[in-house]
Motif scaffolding. Structure first.
Motif, PDB file in Angstrom:
ATOM      1  N   CYS A  18       1.040  -1.203  -0.117  1.00 21.08           N
ATOM      2  CA  CYS A  18      -0.002   0.035  -0.046  1.00 21.08           C
ATOM      3  C   CYS A  18       1.064   1.087   0.152  1.00 21.08           C
ATOM      4  O   CYS A  18       1.902   1.239   0.807  1.00 21.08           O
ATOM      5  CB  CYS A  18      -0.833  -0.065   1.183  1.00 21.08           C
ATOM      6  SG  CYS A  18      -1.800   1.537   1.444  1.00 21.08           S
ATOM      7  N   PRO A  19       0.743   2.328  -0.684  1.00 24.09           N
ATOM      8  CA  PRO A  19       1.741   3.459  -1.032  1.00 24.09           C
ATOM      9  C   PRO A  19       1.507   4.243   0.089  1.00 24.09           C
ATOM     10  O   PRO A  19       2.406   4.994   0.537  1.00 24.09           O
ATOM     11  CB  PRO A  19       0.721   4.145  -2.148  1.00 24.09           C
ATOM     12  CG  PRO A  19       0.088   3.215  -3.043  1.00 24.09           C
ATOM     13  CD  PRO A  19      -0.169   2.058  -1.849  1.00 24.09           C
ATOM     14  N   ARG A  20       0.446   3.800   1.292  1.00 25.91           N
ATOM     15  CA  ARG A  20       0.270   4.856   2.304  1.00 25.91           C
ATOM     16  C   ARG A  20       0.789   4.171   3.459  1.00 25.91           C
ATOM     17  O   ARG A  20       1.588   4.823   4.367  1.00 25.91           O
ATOM     18  CB  ARG A  20      -1.012   4.972   2.461  1.00 25.91           C
ATOM     19  CG  ARG A  20      -1.565   6.117   3.575  1.00 25.91           C
ATOM     20  CD  ARG A  20      -2.977   6.521   3.425  1.00 25.91           C
ATOM     21  NE  ARG A  20      -3.979   5.149   3.129  1.00 25.91           N
ATOM     22  CZ  ARG A  20      -4.988   5.412   2.715  1.00 25.91           C
ATOM     23  NH1 ARG A  20      -5.511   6.463   2.007  1.00 25.91           N
ATOM     24  NH2 ARG A  20      -5.756   4.131   2.377  1.00 25.91           N
ATOM     25  N   CYS A  21       0.625   2.879   3.731  1.00 29.46           N
ATOM     26  CA  CYS A  21       1.152   2.286   5.036  1.00 29.46           C
ATOM     27  C   CYS A  21       2.068   1.036   4.904  1.00 29.46           C
ATOM     28  O   CYS A  21       2.803   0.574   5.727  1.00 29.46           O
ATOM     29  CB  CYS A  21      -0.114   1.542   5.901  1.00 29.46           C
ATOM     30  SG  CYS A  21      -0.634   0.160   5.302  1.00 29.46           S
ATOM     31  N   GLY A  22       2.415   0.720   3.471  1.00 26.77           N
ATOM     32  CA  GLY A  22       3.211  -0.417   3.238  1.00 26.77           C
ATOM     33  C   GLY A  22       2.579  -1.686   3.284  1.00 26.77           C
ATOM     34  O   GLY A  22       3.271  -2.765   3.103  1.00 26.77           O
ATOM     35  N   GLY A  23       1.430  -2.136   3.843  1.00 28.40           N
ATOM     36  CA  GLY A  23       0.880  -3.213   3.978  1.00 28.40           C
ATOM     37  C   GLY A  23       0.453  -3.893   2.540  1.00 28.40           C
ATOM     38  O   GLY A  23       0.382  -2.912   1.543  1.00 28.40           O
ATOM     39  N   PRO A  24       0.217  -4.901   2.128  1.00 27.43           N
ATOM     40  CA  PRO A  24      -0.082  -5.739   1.097  1.00 27.43           C
ATOM     41  C   PRO A  24      -1.384  -5.092   0.758  1.00 27.43           C
ATOM     42  O   PRO A  24      -2.259  -5.475   1.609  1.00 27.43           O
ATOM     43  CB  PRO A  24       0.197  -7.031   1.169  1.00 27.43           C
ATOM     44  CG  PRO A  24      -0.020  -7.196   2.977  1.00 27.43           C
ATOM     45  CD  PRO A  24       0.582  -6.063   3.430  1.00 27.43           C
ATOM     46  N   ILE A  25      -1.733  -4.798  -0.487  1.00 25.09           N
ATOM     47  CA  ILE A  25      -3.018  -4.589  -0.804  1.00 25.09           C
ATOM     48  C   ILE A  25      -3.738  -6.031  -1.128  1.00 25.09           C
ATOM     49  O   ILE A  25      -3.129  -6.944  -1.610  1.00 25.09           O
ATOM     50  CB  ILE A  25      -2.912  -3.691  -2.183  1.00 25.09           C
ATOM     51  CG1 ILE A  25      -2.435  -2.216  -1.946  1.00 25.09           C
ATOM     52  CG2 ILE A  25      -4.323  -3.707  -2.914  1.00 25.09           C
ATOM     53  CD1 ILE A  25      -3.219  -1.243  -1.553  1.00 25.09           C
ATOM     54  N   ARG A  26      -5.026  -5.923  -0.678  1.00 26.58           N
ATOM     55  CA  ARG A  26      -5.660  -7.345  -1.087  1.00 26.58           C
ATOM     56  C   ARG A  26      -6.590  -7.248  -2.141  1.00 26.58           C
ATOM     57  O   ARG A  26      -7.175  -6.018  -2.609  1.00 26.58           O
ATOM     58  CB  ARG A  26      -6.558  -7.589   0.358  1.00 26.58           C
ATOM     59  CG  ARG A  26      -7.125  -8.956   0.163  1.00 26.58           C
ATOM     60  CD  ARG A  26      -7.957  -9.342   1.771  1.00 26.58           C
ATOM     61  NE  ARG A  26      -6.969  -9.524   2.783  1.00 26.58           N
ATOM     62  CZ  ARG A  26      -7.070  -9.216   3.892  1.00 26.58           C
ATOM     63  NH1 ARG A  26      -8.437  -9.591   4.238  1.00 26.58           N
ATOM     64  NH2 ARG A  26      -6.318  -9.628   4.991  1.00 26.58           N
ATOM     65  N   ARG A  27      -6.731  -8.250  -2.942  1.00 28.68           N
ATOM     66  CA  ARG A  27      -7.503  -8.402  -3.880  1.00 28.68           C
ATOM     67  C   ARG A  27      -8.930  -9.526  -3.667  1.00 28.68           C
ATOM     68  O   ARG A  27      -8.359 -10.497  -3.351  1.00 28.68           O
ATOM     69  CB  ARG A  27      -6.936  -8.761  -5.411  1.00 28.68           C
ATOM     70  CG  ARG A  27      -7.543  -9.152  -6.573  1.00 28.68           C
ATOM     71  CD  ARG A  27      -6.829  -9.353  -7.814  1.00 28.68           C
ATOM     72  NE  ARG A  27      -7.493  -9.834  -8.878  1.00 28.68           N
ATOM     73  CZ  ARG A  27      -7.860 -10.990  -9.030  1.00 28.68           C
ATOM     74  NH1 ARG A  27      -7.275 -12.104  -8.282  1.00 28.68           N
ATOM     75  NH2 ARG A  27      -8.474 -11.456 -10.165  1.00 28.68           N
TER      76      ARG A  27
END
Length: 287
Positions: free
Chosen positions: A260-269
């Motif tokens: 995630c560009p904001r928090c660094g956690g993985p984006i989920r699909r």
DNA sequence: GGGGGTTCCTGTACGC
DNA sequence: TGCGTACAGGAACCCC
């Protein structure tokens, strides 16, 4: 996948080329491109040949060219993969070309306007123009809500309409009778920017949250428009066949597994309504 | 009439 | 290499 910014880029590209031009010939290569025109290809052609185009207009993802006399318009919906291309009059057939219109412009001369569509979800029609409050729209567009860039869009009505719905907020955003022009890409982007989980029930959002979401919708649409739209799978191009650049600016859509560009956690699909939702489970908490 | 699921379609990507 | 299958999704349509 053409959503509001992509359709607006196409409209803006068509406008100077077709406004004031006369339609001198129409070839329908594939009748599936006329699913919105119930009377068939011969009727479609007959209603266009000899007519002069007055302008190029849009609401949400619908595009139309009002014809002289102000009673009818050529409407176009690009669906998933429709393209409107401006070509030289003798240009070879495009891949997936469905309809070709020859036009004669008083200053620009002859031109071919080509409707090409790979997945055939798009369609053209000649439709009657009717009044819709202060606007004049094709009858097939009457049930479509105003889009967030429409000067007559009513923010208060929108906030109230959203908060009446019991469905997931993303489903509501994609409902073109609530607000038009938003598709899967910009719904995911605006929800990410607003830190709202796509499955949040719309009626549980505060007035402030819906207002913030609307602001982010406008922001992401405007940015995408400024960059010529999003060309994600090479289906969307402008009237000259060129791709847009906004895919480089996407924060959530199509980025499953990436940080995630904001928090660094993985984006989920995740599967959602026979399509996909992309969101950050850390920034966009489910209530 | 709101809500939610299905259907239409074709090219591409991927697994076996 | 070749085949089968999943996937992309806008909006009309259907049933509950």
């Amino acid at each position: 996948m053409p959503e509001l910014p992509e359709v607006e880029v196409v409209r803006a590209g068509l406008a100077p080329a077709v406004t004031g031009a006369t339609i001198t010939g129409v070839s329908v290569l594939d009748e599936r491109a006329l699913t919105r025109h119930a009377a068939g290809a011969a009727d479609f052609v007959g209603r266009l040949e000899g007519r002069t185009v007055r302008a190029a207009a849009r609401r949400g993802k619908f595009l139309w060219l009002p014809l002289d006399g102000d009673e009818a318009a050529l409407i176009a919906h690009l669906g998933m993969s429709g393209q409107m291309l401006l070509r030289a009059p003798d240009a070879p057939l495009e891949r997936h070309e469905r309809v070709r219109m020859h036009v004669e412009h008083p200053t620009h001369g002859e031109l071919a306007v080509v409707f090409a569509d790979q997945r055939t979800f798009g369609s053209l029609a000649v439709d009657a123009l009717i009044a819709d409050g202060p606007s004049i729209v094709p009858s097939q567009v009457r049930h479509i809500a105003r889009d967030p860039l429409d000067p007559f869009f009513d923010d208060l009505d929108f906030v109230a309409a959203v908060r009446r719905r019991l469905s997931a907020i993303k489903r509501v955003m994609l409902d073109q009778t609530v607000v038009s022009g938003i598709g899967n890409i910009y719904a995911d982007e605006a929800l990410w920017a607003s830190r709202i989980h796509p499955e949040t029930s719309a009626d549980r959002l505060s007035t402030q949250a819906v207002r913030r979401l609307l602001g982010e919708v406008r922001s992401v649409l405007a940015k995408a428009l400024a960059e010529g739209g999003t060309s994600f799978d090479a289906q969307y191009v402008n009237v000259n066949g060129q791709a847009g650049y906004f895919a480089h600016s996407l924060n959530a859509y199509g980025r499953g597994g990436q940080p995630c560009p904001r928090c660094g956690g993985p984006i989920r699909r995740e599967a959602f309504m026979n399509r996909s939702s992309h969101y950050c489970p850390r920034c966009q908490r489910r209530r």
